[in-house]
Design an enzyme around this catalytic site. Structure first.
Site, mmCIF file in Angstrom:
data_model
loop_
_atom_site.group_PDB
_atom_site.id
_atom_site.type_symbol
_atom_site.label_atom_id
_atom_site.label_comp_id
_atom_site.label_asym_id
_atom_site.label_seq_id
_atom_site.Cartn_x
_atom_site.Cartn_y
_atom_site.Cartn_z
ATOM 1 N N THR A 42 6.238 13.179 -4.168
ATOM 2 C CA THR A 42 7.208 12.631 -5.127
ATOM 3 C C THR A 42 8.433 13.540 -5.121
ATOM 4 O OG1 THR A 42 6.299 13.917 -6.938
ATOM 5 C CG2 THR A 42 5.398 11.711 -6.635
ATOM 6 N N GLU A 96 4.382 6.558 -5.899
ATOM 7 C CA GLU A 96 2.952 6.253 -6.068
ATOM 8 C C GLU A 96 2.650 4.770 -5.854
ATOM 9 O OE1 GLU A 96 4.903 7.999 -7.998
ATOM 10 O OE2 GLU A 96 3.882 9.676 -8.970
ATOM 11 N N LYS A 140 13.549 11.842 -28.789
ATOM 12 C CA LYS A 140 12.677 11.586 -29.942
ATOM 13 C C LYS A 140 13.375 12.130 -31.188
ATOM 14 C CE LYS A 140 9.692 11.695 -26.288
ATOM 15 N NZ LYS A 140 9.933 12.383 -25.027
ATOM 16 N N TRP A 183 12.606 6.521 -31.336
ATOM 17 C CA TRP A 183 12.990 6.767 -29.948
ATOM 18 C C TRP A 183 14.417 6.281 -29.710
ATOM 19 C CZ3 TRP A 183 8.285 4.191 -27.060
ATOM 20 C CH2 TRP A 183 7.176 5.033 -27.150
HETATM 21 P P1 ADP Z 1 10.463 10.832 -8.954
HETATM 22 O O1 ADP Z 1 9.353 10.482 -9.911
HETATM 23 O O2 ADP Z 1 10.343 12.224 -8.469
HETATM 24 O O3 ADP Z 1 11.855 10.504 -9.457
HETATM 25 P P2 ADP Z 1 10.284 8.355 -7.531
HETATM 26 O O4 ADP Z 1 11.408 8.148 -6.634
HETATM 27 O O5 ADP Z 1 8.950 7.911 -7.161
HETATM 28 O O6 ADP Z 1 10.240 9.907 -7.725
HETATM 29 O O7 ADP Z 1 10.721 7.745 -8.929
HETATM 30 C C1 ADP Z 1 10.063 6.692 -9.577
HETATM 31 C C2 ADP Z 1 10.746 6.437 -10.889
HETATM 32 O O8 ADP Z 1 12.070 5.928 -10.676
HETATM 33 C C3 ADP Z 1 10.087 5.391 -11.753
HETATM 34 O O9 ADP Z 1 8.994 5.929 -12.462
HETATM 35 C C4 ADP Z 1 11.233 4.966 -12.668
HETATM 36 O O10 ADP Z 1 11.383 5.869 -13.750
HETATM 37 C C5 ADP Z 1 12.439 5.076 -11.765
HETATM 38 N N1 ADP Z 1 12.794 3.742 -11.240
HETATM 39 C C6 ADP Z 1 12.392 3.161 -10.098
HETATM 40 N N2 ADP Z 1 12.923 1.937 -9.941
HETATM 41 C C7 ADP Z 1 13.700 1.717 -11.029
HETATM 42 C C8 ADP Z 1 14.512 0.621 -11.474
HETATM 43 N N3 ADP Z 1 14.654 -0.488 -10.765
HETATM 44 N N4 ADP Z 1 15.155 0.773 -12.654
HETATM 45 C C9 ADP Z 1 15.036 1.894 -13.382
HETATM 46 N N5 ADP Z 1 14.298 2.951 -13.024
HETATM 47 C C10 ADP Z 1 13.627 2.863 -11.861
#
Ligand code: ADP
Length: 540
Positions: free
Chosen positions: A183, A329, A438, A443
């Protein structure tokens, strides 16, 4: 008594896709802008041949089933060959995030116990920075320039030249690992995910569905996301399966370079994080009439939420942004942000409300929202943690038993995203749990504040974080980058936000900054911003 189906038990493995691409789509092109900016053209027929030669070379080097082969490469046809050559030799391609600090890369390599490395020659200086902290058995260099490969390292082209076309695939099971990513660590330390052949095959099928990405043989796709970030959203596997032409931008992710490729190759589908799309929009607006693009481009956007204002403005240039929500993931695509048939004639504003959401889950990706231990109704209002499960959702991290709590006892993955599900099944992301402000038991969504602020004509970028507050637990602070030549005061921004938010939701402070810190994949790095403003004193 159940009666078994009479179907074959045929494994879902990558060699079947490679064979199909070689047979059915040999002339479909792969266009690469190499690190030195030159353009090369190859095709799936060549990819088929060279990936098999690479697999044969890896066998000679002694690769065993499950061995990790790390790649330190930009997006180009050579990297694509590794996506196929390594898994088809029974190994696991581990794409390294070259934007991380060399120490972090070394730690990830050691954790993954990568045995071999394949590296672009232009990235050898980066490898040199962590070479002494890792111990690859073999290092294979992809040569771009005329310089010879350093002594002791292997030349990729020479390895391939030694191989014929008689490679035979080793025995393989669909649940064995094929690719590996860590990640990007936006909210904490990096964790490894190993993608099985089966997960990649099923994920590729879903990218072919109209309601997700609709990839097919008439498309030309430009993945504007590094192959080391969540497998470039699965395109390197899905495009050869579906016969889609690929345009690979190398390290050149600026708006002008990307538009140049879009125009030259008449790209009709592209995917990237909002920062990359923002660069494209800026170039289009600064030079109206310069670019001759196809009349309609489907622009998939994910990784973080694109501001609605950006979606509206890209529409004016024929670029229709749709959300794809996903995570490292989830291989990574979990949803597609399409309108349903009955919404097509809705008023424009109502359609934008839907388009601002993250779309509905792909088949076999199941989603639920859990608030305080209770599954929330699909009412579009109740926000809680988004949990998902499905055949291309990770069931664990690689060798990280302390992370087991990310999965519920009944087998769902806790995404860390706070979301709603509406009656139509659209996911509406409120914020990441760690980024929600928070305030006094309520929120506040940092994402909503940011996206509204970025609709202000003077604002280039805005990032909102929660900082400790003696009375309210946390209160929001907005870091704002103004557009060149524009001005706005704190009062202007407060009034602008006041049209959409209650007064208790408004940031207590606006700070004008030069730039917002970003992660290696272009997301706002809120951890760094919180550190920057640690010890902040609120005006009483
Ligand atoms: P990291 O967790 O290190 O940033 P990732 O690239 O796997 O790595 O990020 C996944 C996260 O990106 C998701 O959990 C979400 O918070 C955000 N995300 C992914 N797609 C979208 C989307 N279309 N709109 C908003 N947030 C998004």
């Amino acid at each position: 008594m159940t009666i078994p189906g009479t179907m074959m038990n045929f494994p879902l493995t990558l060699p079947t896709i490679l064979e199909r691409a070689g047979r059915l789509f040999p002339r479909v092109e792969i266009v690469s802008r190499r690190p030195d900016s030159t353009i090369t053209r190859t095709c799936y027929g060549e990819m088929f041949k060279r990936a098999r030669q690479f697999a044969a070379a890896l066998e000679k080097l002694g690769i065993e089933s499950g061995d990790r082969v790390a790649s330190l490469m930009w997006n180009h046809s050579g990297h694509l060959e590794a996506f196929w050559g390594v898994p088809c030799a029974g190994g696991i391609l581990h794409t390294l995030n070259l934007r991380l600090h060399p120490q972090e890369i070394a730690a990830i390599v050691r954790h993954a116990r990568d045995r071999f490395l394949i590296v672009d020659d232009v990235l050898l200086p980066l490898y040199e920075k962590f070479r002494k902290e890792v111990s690859f058995e073999r290092v294979i260099v992809v040569p771009f320039g005329s310089a010879s490969v350093p002594h002791g390292l292997l030349n990729y082209e020479e390895l391939l030249a030694d191989e014929g076309d008689d490679f035979s695939y080793p025995a393989m099971e669909e649940n064995q690992g094929a690719l590996m990513c860590f990640t990007s660590g936006t909210t904490g330390c990096s964790k490894g995910v190993i993608y099985s052949h089966r997960a990649l095959v099923l994920h590729s099928f879903s990218l072919g569905l109209q309601e997700v990405f609709g990839l097919n043989t008439t498309d030309t796709i430009l993945p504007m996301v590094p192959m080391f970030h969540a497998n470039a959203w699965g395109i390197p596997v899905a495009a050869p399966m579906l016969g889609t032409k690929q345009v690979l931008p190398g390290p050149h992710l600026g708006g002008e370079n990307l538009l140049n490729l879009m125009e030259q190759e008449q790209v009709n589908k592209a995917c990237g994080v909002p920062t990359v799309w923002a660069g494209i929009l800026a170039e289009l607006e600064n030079n109206p009439g310069r670019w001759k693009l196809p009349a309609h481009i489907f622009g998939a956007c994910g990784g973080s939420a694109p501001p609605l204002e950006m979606i509206r403005r890209l529409d004016l240039f024929g670029i229709e942004i749709k959300h794809l929500w996903g995570m490292t993931e989830t291989t990574p695509v979990g949803t597609g942000g399409w309108l349903k048939a009955h919404m097509v004639d809705w008023p424009q504003e109502k359609k934008y409300e839907v388009r601002a959401k993250q779309g509905w889950p792909a088949p076999f990706v199941e989603a639920r929202v859990v608030k305080e231990g209770v599954i929330a109704p699909w009412d579009g209002k109740t926000a809680g943690e988004l949990e998902v499960r499905g055949p291309w959702v990770a069931g664990s991290y690689y060798e990280a038993p302390d992370q087991a709590k990310r999965w519920t006892e009944d087998g769902w993955f806790r995404t860390g995203d706070i979301a709603t599900l509406d009656p139509e099944g659209y996911i509406g992301l409120v914020d990441r749990a760690k980024d929600l402000v928070k305030s006094g038991g309520e929120w506040i969504s940092s994402v909503d504040l940011e996206n509204t602020l970025m609709a202000h004509p003077a604002v280039k970028e805005a990032c909102v974080i929660g900082l400790p507050h003696p009375k309210w637990q946390e209160r929001p602070l907005a870091a704002v980058v103004l557009k060149d030549g524009s001005s706005a005061t704190e009062q202007d921004l407060r009034e602008f936000l006041g049209k959409s938010f209650a007064s208790w939701q408004l940031p207590d402070a606006f700070v004008f900054v030069e730039a917002i810190p970003r992660t290696s994949v272009g997301k706002f790095k809120k951890i760094a911003l919180r550190e920057q403003f640690a010890g902040w004193k609120w005006k009483s």
